[in-house]
Design a protein around this motif. Structure first.
Motif, mmCIF file in Angstrom:
data_model
loop_
_atom_site.group_PDB
_atom_site.id
_atom_site.type_symbol
_atom_site.label_atom_id
_atom_site.label_comp_id
_atom_site.label_asym_id
_atom_site.label_seq_id
_atom_site.Cartn_x
_atom_site.Cartn_y
_atom_site.Cartn_z
ATOM 1 N N ARG A 107 -46.610 -23.208 18.702
ATOM 2 C CA ARG A 107 -46.497 -24.597 19.140
ATOM 3 C C ARG A 107 -47.846 -25.091 19.668
ATOM 4 O O ARG A 107 -48.717 -24.281 20.005
ATOM 5 C CB ARG A 107 -45.432 -24.720 20.239
ATOM 6 N N PRO A 108 -48.036 -26.419 19.767
ATOM 7 C CA PRO A 108 -49.298 -26.940 20.296
ATOM 8 C C PRO A 108 -49.650 -26.305 21.640
ATOM 9 O O PRO A 108 -48.793 -26.090 22.487
ATOM 10 C CB PRO A 108 -49.014 -28.441 20.434
ATOM 11 N N PHE A 109 -50.925 -26.001 21.826
ATOM 12 C CA PHE A 109 -51.369 -25.321 23.036
ATOM 13 C C PHE A 109 -51.163 -26.175 24.275
ATOM 14 O O PHE A 109 -51.321 -27.408 24.224
ATOM 15 C CB PHE A 109 -52.865 -24.983 22.933
ATOM 16 N N ASN A 110 -50.856 -25.513 25.369
ATOM 17 C CA ASN A 110 -50.799 -26.230 26.645
ATOM 18 C C ASN A 110 -52.222 -26.440 27.159
ATOM 19 O O ASN A 110 -53.195 -25.938 26.590
ATOM 20 C CB ASN A 110 -49.937 -25.475 27.667
ATOM 21 N N GLN A 111 -52.351 -27.163 28.272
ATOM 22 C CA GLN A 111 -53.677 -27.515 28.761
ATOM 23 C C GLN A 111 -54.479 -26.288 29.180
ATOM 24 O O GLN A 111 -55.704 -26.233 28.995
ATOM 25 C CB GLN A 111 -53.556 -28.481 29.945
ATOM 26 N N GLU A 112 -53.804 -25.286 29.696
ATOM 27 C CA GLU A 112 -54.514 -24.070 30.112
ATOM 28 C C GLU A 112 -55.174 -23.390 28.908
ATOM 29 O O GLU A 112 -56.335 -22.974 28.968
ATOM 30 C CB GLU A 112 -53.547 -23.103 30.797
ATOM 31 N N LYS A 113 -54.448 -23.288 27.800
ATOM 32 C CA LYS A 113 -55.009 -22.665 26.605
ATOM 33 C C LYS A 113 -56.142 -23.513 26.023
ATOM 34 O O LYS A 113 -57.148 -22.979 25.539
ATOM 35 C CB LYS A 113 -53.920 -22.443 25.562
ATOM 36 N N ILE A 114 -55.981 -24.817 26.045
ATOM 37 C CA ILE A 114 -57.040 -25.710 25.564
ATOM 38 C C ILE A 114 -58.313 -25.484 26.372
ATOM 39 O O ILE A 114 -59.412 -25.360 25.822
ATOM 40 C CB ILE A 114 -56.590 -27.178 25.639
ATOM 41 N N ASN A 115 -58.171 -25.389 27.679
ATOM 42 C CA ASN A 115 -59.331 -25.190 28.542
ATOM 43 C C ASN A 115 -60.027 -23.862 28.258
ATOM 44 O O ASN A 115 -61.260 -23.782 28.228
ATOM 45 C CB ASN A 115 -58.921 -25.252 30.018
ATOM 46 N N VAL A 116 -59.231 -22.810 28.049
ATOM 47 C CA VAL A 116 -59.815 -21.496 27.761
ATOM 48 C C VAL A 116 -60.608 -21.539 26.459
ATOM 49 O O VAL A 116 -61.737 -21.026 26.377
ATOM 50 C CB VAL A 116 -58.721 -20.410 27.695
ATOM 51 N N LEU A 117 -60.043 -22.147 25.417
ATOM 52 C CA LEU A 117 -60.738 -22.236 24.140
ATOM 53 C C LEU A 117 -62.033 -23.031 24.250
ATOM 54 O O LEU A 117 -63.079 -22.622 23.718
ATOM 55 C CB LEU A 117 -59.836 -22.884 23.095
ATOM 56 N N VAL A 118 -61.972 -24.171 24.931
ATOM 57 C CA VAL A 118 -63.166 -25.008 25.088
ATOM 58 C C VAL A 118 -64.257 -24.237 25.829
ATOM 59 O O VAL A 118 -65.427 -24.219 25.410
ATOM 60 C CB VAL A 118 -62.818 -26.309 25.832
ATOM 61 N N GLU A 119 -63.903 -23.589 26.924
ATOM 62 C CA GLU A 119 -64.899 -22.868 27.713
ATOM 63 C C GLU A 119 -65.453 -21.672 26.958
ATOM 64 O O GLU A 119 -66.639 -21.344 27.075
ATOM 65 C CB GLU A 119 -64.292 -22.431 29.048
ATOM 66 N N THR A 120 -64.614 -20.994 26.166
ATOM 67 C CA THR A 120 -65.090 -19.859 25.367
ATOM 68 C C THR A 120 -66.097 -20.318 24.326
ATOM 69 O O THR A 120 -67.156 -19.695 24.129
ATOM 70 C CB THR A 120 -63.905 -19.156 24.683
ATOM 71 N N ALA A 121 -65.783 -21.420 23.641
ATOM 72 C CA ALA A 121 -66.698 -21.953 22.624
ATOM 73 C C ALA A 121 -67.998 -22.432 23.254
ATOM 74 O O ALA A 121 -69.093 -22.208 22.706
ATOM 75 C CB ALA A 121 -66.021 -23.083 21.859
ATOM 76 N N LYS A 122 -67.908 -23.075 24.392
ATOM 77 C CA LYS A 122 -69.109 -23.536 25.085
ATOM 78 C C LYS A 122 -69.992 -22.361 25.486
ATOM 79 O O LYS A 122 -71.221 -22.394 25.337
ATOM 80 C CB LYS A 122 -68.717 -24.357 26.320
ATOM 81 N N ALA A 123 -69.368 -21.301 25.981
ATOM 82 C CA ALA A 123 -70.127 -20.129 26.410
ATOM 83 C C ALA A 123 -70.851 -19.477 25.241
ATOM 84 O O ALA A 123 -71.991 -19.002 25.388
ATOM 85 C CB ALA A 123 -69.199 -19.127 27.093
ATOM 86 N N ASN A 124 -70.215 -19.447 24.076
ATOM 87 C CA ASN A 124 -70.859 -18.845 22.901
ATOM 88 C C ASN A 124 -72.148 -19.575 22.533
ATOM 89 O O ASN A 124 -73.145 -18.959 22.159
ATOM 90 C CB ASN A 124 -69.907 -18.848 21.710
ATOM 91 N N ILE A 125 -72.124 -20.891 22.618
ATOM 92 C CA ILE A 125 -73.330 -21.675 22.332
ATOM 93 C C ILE A 125 -74.368 -21.446 23.429
ATOM 94 O O ILE A 125 -75.556 -21.191 23.148
ATOM 95 C CB ILE A 125 -73.000 -23.172 22.219
ATOM 96 N N ARG A 126 -73.938 -21.527 24.658
ATOM 97 C CA ARG A 126 -74.851 -21.375 25.795
ATOM 98 C C ARG A 126 -75.535 -20.002 25.793
ATOM 99 O O ARG A 126 -76.740 -19.890 25.996
ATOM 100 C CB ARG A 126 -74.069 -21.583 27.096
#
Length: 432
Positions: free
Chosen positions: A385-404
């Motif tokens: 099912r569509p991700f809840n806000q907690e999962k969305i936040n984890v994905l965004v922060e993980t992707a940001k960290a990979n670039i950083r």
């Protein structure tokens, strides 16, 4: 009959080079890239602006959310404006459609990021869109998938047309969306053209869906909106959430077909067009991730002449199915280090595959890796099912960290791409 005045005009373009519209857009975008490279203290001139493509993998909502995180961080690190092209397949095209709804998204990623936390679209609005689509002769699963991704996951109903971007100021990378025709022919859609990459046969994007016969326009129909385009690109990836709206949409489903659109190659007389394409007045588009889960085919070879591909990997599979494909079509592709295949279940966060000659260099960046091992792929599986806000936040922060975490690698390879373009200019006596 409508369209007869245009019948004498050659509306199907057959070429492996850029159309004039894309070339003009890219030339304007290069001025933005040049300014960015100079701000990064890279020795670059207008003639040596490298051709850099950010190619995001598929992976359902995981890819859609993570791509937002990746481009957000690239913008914050001053890297996004070095990118000439943005290409996507499957889930990453959901993000692309959302990003480009803002004409200046690449200079203000905060608005796009905040949309992921927004309230979403009312069910009644989504059903109203479906009701209107159900009146059309090519109503199909494409429309269901499009509204599910737009309203349910990206939380907007974007009713603009892709060709609208053709006349925008080039403040953003040039977008290329990908799908495949059901006979496994790669299909790309950009603001200017839509068509078959391998055969080099294209029609204006504004005419995709209009009726053609033997290269002549018989009936011009309205261009599809971005909701439907998302449906063409995502294919089967959101079938897992279909049950959420089954009771509401089931009465609207008149025929179960994938990505139906009018075939602009119908009865087109050319030896490069296989019978399975020119003999039918419609064709079906499905998720490109079923063939190759990254938009490589549109960016290999002379047409876009790419120096560097930045490839964030959001999928659950192996994105290196492409070497055999590239070899079959005689398209340049760098050698893949066996180490990345051995590391598949426990990858590093960044690999560089050096291009030689016409081969682009590839920076391969797995989303889940040994540096962020607290994030588990199984928690973000494609079919849920569509991700809840907690999962969305984890994905965004993980992707940001990979670039950083890999900024220095990105800067090094971008600078090498500048030098590579300069060398091409010296060898060729000019540059595209």
């Amino acid at each position: 009959m409508e369209g007869k005045e245009a019948a004498s005009e050659k509306l199907i373009r057959q070429s492996q080079s850029l159309c004039a519209g894309e070339q003009d857009y890219v030339n304007r975008r290069k001025r933005v890239v040049l300014e960015s490279l100079n701000s990064l203290e890279m020795n670059c001139t207008q003639d040596s602006v490298p051709h850099i493509a950010l190619l995001a993998s598929g992976g359902g909502q995981r890819a859609a959310v993570a791509l937002v995180g990746s481009v957000y961080q690239m913008e914050k690190e001053g890297l996004l404006d070095t990118v000439l092209y943005l290409g996507g397949v499957s889930g990453s095209t959901w993000s692309m459609a959302s990003l480009y709804s803002d004409p200046e998204w690449s200079t203000n990623m905060d608005r796009t990021l905040s949309r992921l936390s927004g309230p979403g679209v009312d069910l009644e609005k989504a059903l109203a869109w479906l009701t209107e689509r159900a009146k059309e002769e090519d109503f199909s699963l494409t429309d269901i998938w499009g509204v599910l991704t737009s309203a349910g996951i990206m939380k907007q109903m974007d009713l603009r047309r892709l060709s609208d971007e053709a006349s925008r100021n080039a403040t953003n990378p040039y977008p290329v969306y990908s799908a495949i025709e059901k006979h496994w022919k790669w299909f790309e859609v950009s603001p200017h053209e839509a068509g078959f990459t391998e055969m080099g046969l294209f029609v204006q994007t504004s005419l995709l869906g209009s009726k053609f016969e033997n290269g002549e326009l018989l009936e011009k129909k309205p261009e599809m909106d971005m909701v439907k385009l998302q449906g063409l690109c995502v294919g089967v990836c959101v079938c897992c959430v279909f049950s959420l709206l089954t009771k509401q949409v089931l009465p609207l489903i008149m025929k179960w077909e994938w990505g139906t659109t009018t075939n602009f190659l119908y009865q087109y007389q050319d030896s490069t067009v296989p019978p399975c394409l020119h003999s039918k007045d419609k064709f079906h588009l499905v998720d490109a991730g079923l063939l190759i889960n990254v938009a490589y085919p549109s960016f290999l070879g002379d047409k876009r002449d790419i120096d560097l591909i930045i490839a964030p990997e959001y999928s659950a599979g192996n994105m290196f199915e492409v070497p055999d494909y590239a070899a079959e079509l005689k398209r340049p592709f760098p050698e893949i280090d066996n180490q990345v295949l051995e590391d598949r279940d426990w990858p590093k966060d960044c690999y560089v595959f050096e291009g030689k000659g016409k081969e682009p260099t590839i920076i391969y960046m797995p989303l889940f890796n040994r540096q962020n091992c607290e994030a588990k792929m199984e928690e973000f599986s494609t079919f849920q099912r569509p991700f809840n806000q907690e999962k969305i936040n984890v994905l965004v922060e993980t992707a940001k960290a990979n670039i950083r975490n890999n900024k220095e690698t990105l800067l090094r390879e971008i600078n090498k791409a500048v030098l590579r373009r300069q060398n091409k200019r010296c060898v060729c006596g000019g540059i595209k």
